[in-house]
Design a protein around this motif. Sequence first.
Motif, PDB file in Angstrom:
ATOM      1  N   ALA A  49       0.824  -1.204   0.000  1.00  0.00           N
ATOM      2  CA  ALA A  49       0.000   0.000   0.000  1.00  0.00           C
ATOM      3  C   ALA A  49       0.859   1.256   0.000  1.00  0.00           C
ATOM      4  CB  ALA A  49      -0.927   0.003   1.207  1.00  0.00           C
ATOM      5  N   ASP A  50       1.932   1.270   0.799  1.00  0.00           N
ATOM      6  CA  ASP A  50       2.831   2.422   0.811  1.00  0.00           C
ATOM      7  C   ASP A  50       3.508   2.607  -0.533  1.00  0.00           C
ATOM      8  OD1 ASP A  50       2.290   3.181   3.369  1.00  0.00           O
ATOM      9  OD2 ASP A  50       4.050   2.206   4.250  1.00  0.00           O
ATOM     10  N   THR A  51       3.937   1.504  -1.139  1.00  0.00           N
ATOM     11  CA  THR A  51       4.594   1.580  -2.436  1.00  0.00           C
ATOM     12  C   THR A  51       3.629   2.072  -3.494  1.00  0.00           C
ATOM     13  OG1 THR A  51       6.017  -0.250  -1.816  1.00  0.00           O
ATOM     14  CG2 THR A  51       5.885   0.247  -4.149  1.00  0.00           C
ATOM     15  N   ARG A  52       2.408   1.593  -3.448  1.00  0.00           N
ATOM     16  CA  ARG A  52       1.391   2.003  -4.421  1.00  0.00           C
ATOM     17  C   ARG A  52       1.087   3.485  -4.261  1.00  0.00           C
ATOM     18  NH1 ARG A  52      -4.391   2.222  -4.434  1.00  0.00           N
ATOM     19  NH2 ARG A  52      -5.202   1.863  -6.518  1.00  0.00           N
ATOM     20  N   ASP A  53       0.960   3.943  -3.021  1.00  0.00           N
ATOM     21  CA  ASP A  53       0.669   5.354  -2.759  1.00  0.00           C
ATOM     22  C   ASP A  53       1.810   6.237  -3.238  1.00  0.00           C
ATOM     23  OD1 ASP A  53      -0.795   7.551  -1.660  1.00  0.00           O
ATOM     24  OD2 ASP A  53       0.628   7.549   0.014  1.00  0.00           O
ATOM     25  N   THR A  54       3.044   5.830  -2.982  1.00  0.00           N
ATOM     26  CA  THR A  54       4.203   6.615  -3.405  1.00  0.00           C
ATOM     27  C   THR A  54       4.296   6.663  -4.918  1.00  0.00           C
ATOM     28  OG1 THR A  54       5.372   5.944  -1.410  1.00  0.00           O
ATOM     29  CG2 THR A  54       6.703   6.837  -3.183  1.00  0.00           C
ATOM     30  N   ALA A  55       4.086   5.533  -5.568  1.00  0.00           N
ATOM     31  CA  ALA A  55       4.176   5.479  -7.024  1.00  0.00           C
ATOM     32  C   ALA A  55       3.063   6.289  -7.678  1.00  0.00           C
ATOM     33  CB  ALA A  55       4.126   4.041  -7.502  1.00  0.00           C
ATOM     34  N   PHE A  59       3.569   9.501 -10.193  1.00  0.00           N
ATOM     35  CA  PHE A  59       3.035   9.579 -11.550  1.00  0.00           C
ATOM     36  C   PHE A  59       2.061  10.733 -11.708  1.00  0.00           C
ATOM     37  CE2 PHE A  59       4.136   4.944 -11.793  1.00  0.00           C
ATOM     38  CZ  PHE A  59       5.171   5.126 -12.695  1.00  0.00           C
ATOM     39  N   GLU A  60       1.303  11.009 -10.658  1.00  0.00           N
ATOM     40  CA  GLU A  60       0.376  12.133 -10.693  1.00  0.00           C
ATOM     41  C   GLU A  60       1.140  13.451 -10.839  1.00  0.00           C
ATOM     42  OE1 GLU A  60      -2.450  13.699  -7.321  1.00  0.00           O
ATOM     43  OE2 GLU A  60      -3.124  11.729  -8.073  1.00  0.00           O
ATOM     44  N   GLU A  61       2.231  13.573 -10.108  1.00  0.00           N
ATOM     45  CA  GLU A  61       3.060  14.771 -10.183  1.00  0.00           C
ATOM     46  C   GLU A  61       3.726  14.884 -11.554  1.00  0.00           C
ATOM     47  OE1 GLU A  61       7.193  16.201  -8.217  1.00  0.00           O
ATOM     48  OE2 GLU A  61       5.681  15.448  -6.821  1.00  0.00           O
ATOM     49  N   ALA A  62       4.148  13.754 -12.095  1.00  0.00           N
ATOM     50  CA  ALA A  62       4.823  13.762 -13.393  1.00  0.00           C
ATOM     51  C   ALA A  62       3.873  14.154 -14.512  1.00  0.00           C
ATOM     52  CB  ALA A  62       5.433  12.395 -13.678  1.00  0.00           C
ATOM     53  N   THR A  63       2.614  13.753 -14.433  1.00  0.00           N
ATOM     54  CA  THR A  63       1.666  14.100 -15.491  1.00  0.00           C
ATOM     55  C   THR A  63       1.251  15.556 -15.416  1.00  0.00           C
ATOM     56  OG1 THR A  63      -0.173  13.317 -14.134  1.00  0.00           O
ATOM     57  CG2 THR A  63       0.756  11.774 -15.737  1.00  0.00           C
ATOM     58  N   GLU A  64       1.367  16.173 -14.252  1.00  0.00           N
ATOM     59  CA  GLU A  64       1.020  17.581 -14.117  1.00  0.00           C
ATOM     60  C   GLU A  64       2.132  18.501 -14.610  1.00  0.00           C
ATOM     61  OE1 GLU A  64       0.039  18.189 -10.063  1.00  0.00           O
ATOM     62  OE2 GLU A  64      -1.822  17.029 -10.184  1.00  0.00           O
TER      63      GLU A  64
END
Length: 78
Positions: A49-55, A59-64
């Motif tokens: 869950a931590d890894t999924r949240d971090t990833a 990716f959200e930051e990268a797409t912005e």
Amino acid sequence: MKARIKRVMCRSRYAAMGAALGAAVGAVFGRNAASTGGAVGALIGATAADTRDTASSFFEEATETEFNPLSNSDDEPN
């Protein structure tokens, strides 16, 4: 605050699923193995869950982020 609660709930959900899966696999071998499997499964679930949240936040930051084009459309091809 809402984001933190959402993250904690996601982590606990993954930990619970991991514990259930680990206990089910451990139960094949015995009662003590079921207990150990549940504990190990919970740790793996929480880590996932931590890894999924971090990833996903990465990716959200990268797409912005707006990227500069590497070349202009006015350039002539070589």
